[in-house]
Design a protein around this motif. Structure first.
Motif, PDB file in Angstrom:
ATOM      1  N   ILE A  46       0.834  -1.205   0.000  1.00  9.09           N
ATOM      2  CA  ILE A  46       0.000   0.000   0.000  1.00  9.09           C
ATOM      3  C   ILE A  46       0.869   1.255   0.000  1.00  9.09           C
ATOM      4  O   ILE A  46       0.596   2.229  -0.698  1.00  9.09           O
ATOM      5  CB  ILE A  46      -0.917   0.012   1.247  1.00  9.09           C
ATOM      6  N   THR A 107       0.106  -4.138  12.545  1.00  7.48           N
ATOM      7  CA  THR A 107      -0.517  -5.270  13.235  1.00  7.48           C
ATOM      8  C   THR A 107      -0.331  -5.090  14.735  1.00  7.48           C
ATOM      9  O   THR A 107       0.757  -4.723  15.181  1.00  7.48           O
ATOM     10  CB  THR A 107       0.164  -6.578  12.777  1.00  7.48           C
ATOM     11  N   GLY A 315     -13.162   0.878   3.373  1.00  4.06           N
ATOM     12  CA  GLY A 315     -11.801   0.449   3.026  1.00  4.06           C
ATOM     13  C   GLY A 315     -10.954   1.575   2.461  1.00  4.06           C
ATOM     14  O   GLY A 315      -9.765   1.401   2.229  1.00  4.06           O
ATOM     15  N   GLU A 330      -2.855   8.371   8.557  1.00  4.90           N
ATOM     16  CA  GLU A 330      -2.817   6.904   8.583  1.00  4.90           C
ATOM     17  C   GLU A 330      -3.970   6.237   7.859  1.00  4.90           C
ATOM     18  O   GLU A 330      -5.045   6.812   7.687  1.00  4.90           O
ATOM     19  CB  GLU A 330      -2.802   6.413  10.032  1.00  4.90           C
ATOM     20  N   SER A 335      -4.043  -4.209   8.874  1.00  5.74           N
ATOM     21  CA  SER A 335      -2.943  -4.649   8.019  1.00  5.74           C
ATOM     22  C   SER A 335      -3.313  -5.837   7.117  1.00  5.74           C
ATOM     23  O   SER A 335      -2.471  -6.313   6.356  1.00  5.74           O
ATOM     24  CB  SER A 335      -1.747  -5.029   8.899  1.00  5.74           C
ATOM     25  N   PRO A 337      -3.433  -9.100   7.087  1.00  4.88           N
ATOM     26  CA  PRO A 337      -2.251  -9.951   6.873  1.00  4.88           C
ATOM     27  C   PRO A 337      -2.431 -11.043   5.819  1.00  4.88           C
ATOM     28  O   PRO A 337      -1.463 -11.434   5.167  1.00  4.88           O
ATOM     29  CB  PRO A 337      -1.967 -10.547   8.248  1.00  4.88           C
ATOM     30  N   ASN A 346      -6.585  -2.451  -1.750  1.00  4.76           N
ATOM     31  CA  ASN A 346      -6.875  -1.090  -2.182  1.00  4.76           C
ATOM     32  C   ASN A 346      -5.993  -0.081  -1.421  1.00  4.76           C
ATOM     33  O   ASN A 346      -6.057  -0.017  -0.195  1.00  4.76           O
ATOM     34  CB  ASN A 346      -8.357  -0.830  -1.881  1.00  4.76           C
ATOM     35  N   ASP A 386     -11.526  -5.452  -4.055  1.00  3.31           N
ATOM     36  CA  ASP A 386     -12.644  -5.101  -3.179  1.00  3.31           C
ATOM     37  C   ASP A 386     -13.699  -4.287  -3.918  1.00  3.31           C
ATOM     38  O   ASP A 386     -14.895  -4.445  -3.686  1.00  3.31           O
ATOM     39  CB  ASP A 386     -12.124  -4.325  -1.964  1.00  3.31           C
TER      40      ASP A 386
END
Ligand code: NAD
Length: 410
Positions: A46, A107, A315, A330, A335, A337, A346, A386
């Motif tokens: 990302i 995470t 999202g 942010e 995250s 995973p 995305n 997505d």
């Protein structure tokens, strides 16, 4: 990186530090150093994608006269691998010195009583305002009929309320001590087996948040600031939040605000309040009547996600955590995973958070290009998985390819 490493050692050549003037405003050089934490899981994918778009927007707007020098700061799994800590003290210090940073999702390490790195960052840097703009991006599938009617910016208090983390488990020594004290000294009738959480809300911390919301509305010519509270039930905390809001307006914004129902003139903002549950109805039924919301921590958490879902962008919702000394932009999602390293997810949330960062630097020409370019890229029909599964006829492309499409649309 040694613990003594100073930010100057990290600066790429040509980069300059952003300074803060006495009035608190930023003095941004044409080649500022800005921190980035790439994040865990899908974070590196990302971030790579977002950086491409942000650099392209700056280049497009200023043609080489301005440029961001991104400085990597360590947090999360990458930091742990290199330093044995998830959030090294150096990183916190470096954000303080750089004053502006952006981060991918991190995470939360499981077990060991570890607090979320995100929460820790907000607390140690006193990033007291969580800011979430929620606006519909044409092309994004939404569950409501008129998503374009939503154009709100939420200012959520980030440090107090039941989220301050002051709580004791049922049956614990702390809970029992408090229950005993309260039942004996204060006349409460608490069940002795109850769990206890504390809800602190102070005038200073409420007002500094509401002040940011007021300044934002006035600077941008937004029509209203709504104080969202649950003061009908929690009179001394949430009710006080509302009262302190009106008091602040009286004390510091004389002539620049009116209460709801009064005639408004140019350069003024309406200050009103809504009880939180009613606000959720209003957001669906009469969204155009709301511009800036100022809320305590818990209400703000709920309403931010509800509004983001309303415009179909959970999202892709951007966010910032801002204090008087630093600002961290942010991703608002986690995250993810299971998609790590697949170049799949995305990057919209970090891209739009980056647009907020550019706005924070005062680089509006670059900032304003980003959301329309993102929208054009979505409308063109080549999108990440997505969105592809929700938009009839859309074709799925990778995270990096999508970012490339956005950059081409700038
Ligand atoms: P998550 O947001 O990471 O993922 C939930 C689901 O949302 C994913 O499986 C995926 O289907 C979807 N999703 C998330 N981001 C997406 C994107 N950019 N594009 C497309 N789809 C996306 O939530 P989680 O699984 O509950 O949390 C995973 C980790 O992230 C946890 O450790 C959690 O603590 C952390 N987290 C971090 C932040 C943050 O850094 N601000 C926020 C929330 C959760």
């Amino acid at each position: 990186m040694s613990p003594s490493s100073k930010i100057k050692d990290l600066l790429p050549s040509g980069a300059e530090l952003i300074e803060q003037k006495k009035d608190g405003l930023l003095d941004v050089p044409s080649q500022p150093a800005v921190g980035f934490i790439e994040g865990d899981g899908t974070g590196p994918d990302i971030w790579r994608a977002s950086r491409l778009v942000l650099d392209a927007a700056v280049e497009k707007a200023y043609g080489g006269a301005r440029r961001i020098h991104w400085v990597e700061l360590l947090a999360g799994e990458k930091a742990y691998a290199e330093t044995g800590e998830h959030l090294p003290a150096d990183t916190v210090e470096q954000i303080r010195e750089l004053k502006v940073a952006i981060k991918g999702p991190l995470t939360t390490p499981v077990g060991g009583g570890f607090r979320s790195i995100n929460v820790t960052l907000r607390q140690v840097l006193d990033l007291y305002a969580c800011i979430r703009p929620v606006r519909y991006i044409p092309g994004v599938p939404s569950p409501v009929k008129r998503p374009e009617a939503v154009d709100m910016v939420i200012f959520r208090e980030n440090t107090e309320d039941v989220y301050a983390g002051i709580e004791w488990a049922a049956g614990s020594g702390g809970a029992q001590k408090l229950i005993k004290f309260m039942n004996h000294e204060l006349g409460t009738k608490l069940d002795k087996h109850a769990a206890i959480g504390i809800k602190p809300m102070s005038k200073m911390k409420s007002q500094r948040l509401i002040r940011r919301a007021m300044d934002y509305a006035l600077e941008r010519g937004r029509e209203s600031v709504t104080l969202v509270h649950k003061g009908n039930i929690m009179k001394f905390t949430e009710g006080a939040f509302k009262d302190w809001g009106y008091e602040l307006a009286q004390d510091e914004y004389q002539g620049r605000f009116v209460k709801e129902g009064a005639e408004i003139t140019q350069g003024q903002v309406v200050v009103k309040d809504r009880i939180a549950d009613n606000m959720f109805q209003q957001a669906l039924l009469r969204p155009e009547e709301y511009a800036v919301l100022a809320t305590p921590n818990l209400n703000g958490d709920y309403i931010s996600d509800a509004l983001a879902a309303q415009v179909g962008g959970l999202g892709m919702a951007p966010g910032a955590n801002i204090g008087d000394q630093a600002a961290v932009f942010e991703a608002t999602h986690g995250s993810a995973p299971k998609y790590a390293g697949l170049d799949k997810v995305n990057p919209g949330s970090v891209i739009l958070s980056g647009a907020m960062l550019l706005e924070h630097l005062g680089w509006l020409e670059a900032a304003e290009k980003i959301a329309p370019a993102l929208s054009r890229a979505i409308l063109a029909g080549e999108v990440t998985y997505d969105l592809a599964r929700q938009i009839p006829g859309a074709r799925e492309v990778a995270c990096s390819a999508f970012a490339q499409r956005v950059a081409e649309q700038l």
